[in-house]
Design a protein around this motif. Sequence first.
Motif, PDB file in Angstrom:
ATOM      1  N   PRO A 177       0.814  -1.214   0.000  1.00 20.35           N
ATOM      2  CA  PRO A 177       0.000   0.000   0.000  1.00 20.35           C
ATOM      3  C   PRO A 177       0.850   1.269   0.000  1.00 20.35           C
ATOM      4  O   PRO A 177       1.804   1.388   0.762  1.00 20.35           O
ATOM      5  N   ARG A 178       0.512   2.218  -0.889  1.00 16.10           N
ATOM      6  CA  ARG A 178       1.156   3.519  -1.021  1.00 16.10           C
ATOM      7  C   ARG A 178       2.571   3.464  -1.600  1.00 16.10           C
ATOM      8  O   ARG A 178       3.216   4.483  -1.760  1.00 16.10           O
ATOM      9  N   ALA A 179       3.050   2.264  -1.906  1.00 16.99           N
ATOM     10  CA  ALA A 179       4.405   2.158  -2.471  1.00 16.99           C
ATOM     11  C   ALA A 179       4.450   2.641  -3.912  1.00 16.99           C
ATOM     12  O   ALA A 179       5.512   2.997  -4.426  1.00 16.99           O
ATOM     13  N   GLY A 180       3.308   2.671  -4.557  1.00 20.74           N
ATOM     14  CA  GLY A 180       3.268   3.041  -5.968  1.00 20.74           C
ATOM     15  C   GLY A 180       3.711   4.455  -6.248  1.00 20.74           C
ATOM     16  O   GLY A 180       4.279   4.727  -7.312  1.00 20.74           O
ATOM     17  N   GLU A 181       3.481   5.371  -5.298  1.00 18.00           N
ATOM     18  CA  GLU A 181       3.865   6.761  -5.522  1.00 18.00           C
ATOM     19  C   GLU A 181       5.386   6.893  -5.613  1.00 18.00           C
ATOM     20  O   GLU A 181       5.914   7.651  -6.425  1.00 18.00           O
ATOM     21  N   MET A 230     -18.259   6.819  -2.126  1.00 17.69           N
ATOM     22  CA  MET A 230     -17.986   5.802  -1.108  1.00 17.69           C
ATOM     23  C   MET A 230     -16.840   4.890  -1.535  1.00 17.69           C
ATOM     24  O   MET A 230     -15.990   4.505  -0.725  1.00 17.69           O
ATOM     25  N   GLY A 231     -16.800   4.557  -2.818  1.00 23.23           N
ATOM     26  CA  GLY A 231     -15.711   3.721  -3.315  1.00 23.23           C
ATOM     27  C   GLY A 231     -14.371   4.428  -3.210  1.00 23.23           C
ATOM     28  O   GLY A 231     -13.358   3.807  -2.858  1.00 23.23           O
ATOM     29  N   SER A 232     -14.345   5.736  -3.498  1.00 27.12           N
ATOM     30  CA  SER A 232     -13.106   6.514  -3.396  1.00 27.12           C
ATOM     31  C   SER A 232     -12.612   6.568  -1.958  1.00 27.12           C
ATOM     32  O   SER A 232     -11.410   6.469  -1.697  1.00 27.12           O
ATOM     33  N   ILE A 233     -13.540   6.716  -1.024  1.00 27.72           N
ATOM     34  CA  ILE A 233     -13.167   6.707   0.394  1.00 27.72           C
ATOM     35  C   ILE A 233     -12.589   5.347   0.772  1.00 27.72           C
ATOM     36  O   ILE A 233     -11.592   5.251   1.487  1.00 27.72           O
ATOM     37  N   GLY A 234     -13.212   4.285   0.263  1.00 23.64           N
ATOM     38  CA  GLY A 234     -12.718   2.937   0.537  1.00 23.64           C
ATOM     39  C   GLY A 234     -11.323   2.694  -0.005  1.00 23.64           C
ATOM     40  O   GLY A 234     -10.523   1.981   0.600  1.00 23.64           O
ATOM     41  N   MET A 235     -11.010   3.329  -1.150  1.00 25.87           N
ATOM     42  CA  MET A 235      -9.693   3.149  -1.764  1.00 25.87           C
ATOM     43  C   MET A 235      -8.580   3.861  -0.998  1.00 25.87           C
ATOM     44  O   MET A 235      -7.402   3.586  -1.212  1.00 25.87           O
ATOM     45  N   THR A 236      -8.942   4.789  -0.115  1.00 27.35           N
ATOM     46  CA  THR A 236      -7.915   5.505   0.658  1.00 27.35           C
ATOM     47  C   THR A 236      -7.404   4.692   1.835  1.00 27.35           C
ATOM     48  O   THR A 236      -6.408   5.073   2.456  1.00 27.35           O
ATOM     49  N   ALA A 237      -8.060   3.594   2.157  1.00 25.53           N
ATOM     50  CA  ALA A 237      -7.625   2.758   3.285  1.00 25.53           C
ATOM     51  C   ALA A 237      -6.248   2.156   2.991  1.00 25.53           C
ATOM     52  O   ALA A 237      -5.941   1.822   1.841  1.00 25.53           O
ATOM     53  N   PRO A 238      -5.408   2.008   4.014  1.00 25.14           N
ATOM     54  CA  PRO A 238      -4.043   1.483   3.814  1.00 25.14           C
ATOM     55  C   PRO A 238      -3.992  -0.029   3.639  1.00 25.14           C
ATOM     56  O   PRO A 238      -3.330  -0.743   4.381  1.00 25.14           O
ATOM     57  N   VAL A 239      -4.731  -0.520   2.651  1.00 23.59           N
ATOM     58  CA  VAL A 239      -4.698  -1.937   2.306  1.00 23.59           C
ATOM     59  C   VAL A 239      -4.440  -2.055   0.813  1.00 23.59           C
ATOM     60  O   VAL A 239      -4.677  -1.107   0.049  1.00 23.59           O
ATOM     61  N   GLN A 240      -3.974  -3.220   0.389  1.00 25.16           N
ATOM     62  CA  GLN A 240      -3.611  -3.419  -1.012  1.00 25.16           C
ATOM     63  C   GLN A 240      -4.805  -3.221  -1.938  1.00 25.16           C
ATOM     64  O   GLN A 240      -5.775  -3.985  -1.877  1.00 25.16           O
ATOM     65  N   GLY A 241      -4.733  -2.173  -2.783  1.00 22.68           N
ATOM     66  CA  GLY A 241      -5.756  -1.968  -3.809  1.00 22.68           C
ATOM     67  C   GLY A 241      -7.158  -1.729  -3.282  1.00 22.68           C
ATOM     68  O   GLY A 241      -8.129  -1.918  -4.012  1.00 22.68           O
ATOM     69  N   GLY A 242      -7.293  -1.313  -2.016  1.00 21.63           N
ATOM     70  CA  GLY A 242      -8.622  -1.082  -1.461  1.00 21.63           C
ATOM     71  C   GLY A 242      -9.434  -2.347  -1.281  1.00 21.63           C
ATOM     72  O   GLY A 242     -10.671  -2.296  -1.151  1.00 21.63           O
TER      73      GLY A 242
END
Length: 333
Positions: free
Chosen positions: A96-100, A261-273
Amino acid sequence: MKITLKQGIQVVVSLIVAVGIFWFLYKDISFEELSEAVAELSWYWLAASILVALVGFWLRAWRWKLLIDASAETKVKTSRTFWALMIGYLANLIVPRAGEVARCGVLKRTDGLDMGKLVGTVIVERSIDLLMMLICIFLAFVIERNLFISIFEELVATDDISDSLMSILPIVIGAIFVIALVIFFVFKKYKENRLVKKVRNFGKDLYKGMLSIKDVENQFGFWMSSIGVWLSYYFTMYAVALGIPSTASLTANAILMVMVMGSIGMTAPVQGGIGTFHALVAFILIKYDLSEDQGKIFAAIIHGSQVLTIIAVGLLALGIFFRISTNKKPKTS
């Protein structure tokens, strides 16, 4: 990119959490039920959603190119930023977040750009995305005010939040003040230290990258592409909704709420939401009179199609990256 033991543990923990949430959501849905939903799916609309998503990825890559061109001495091709972006998305499915960081590393390797400036442009990008998400949330609130308020009241106890913020606010302010003093002291006393110089230079490049937005020549294109990226999210979901009989009758307002709601879910620190995206999308669809299973199946199809697209294009991008790196002749025109 090397992963430390601590980072490895964090990755494993986040993956366990994601899989746990996903299993809890889908443990009662039979494979036959899911197969029937897939069989009823319109492949025309699914293909359209994937095409729209790819257009959105390209717009994001072009917007990033505009920021990079404004902060760097050399120009970079949109194709290079696109491949780097897709490798970043692929990395996010693992860490998670490593892509940036990963996409910045790709351009540093292929085009010889400064890592600090690249990270700065990514921070600008993410700041703009946050702004766009807040605008979408506000728009959803205006359009679906009653539903939005009822959901907020259902999920959040406002009195508890107010009390918690008031109790921890002095601690947070004090901690920020102490950390700022320590950083100032270290940089002042050890300003000739090699490591401190590297950090200072990186900080300067980071700052220049963050200021790149004001130097973008094509301001109209930059802001329109930012809007276009979020429109692509919206129409990607709309296309999938039209392709599934149970969601084909959803209104444009409903799709906006699903996207928020999906965008909020994608912000969670898990792989690919994984898990969080499915939970929030299914939750909001229930509010629009869909059954729990129908909401979960829609979430699984939209998320699964996007993940498979990212994996396919990301692996292609990875192959192109290795080919460019092997040639050892970066193209910056």
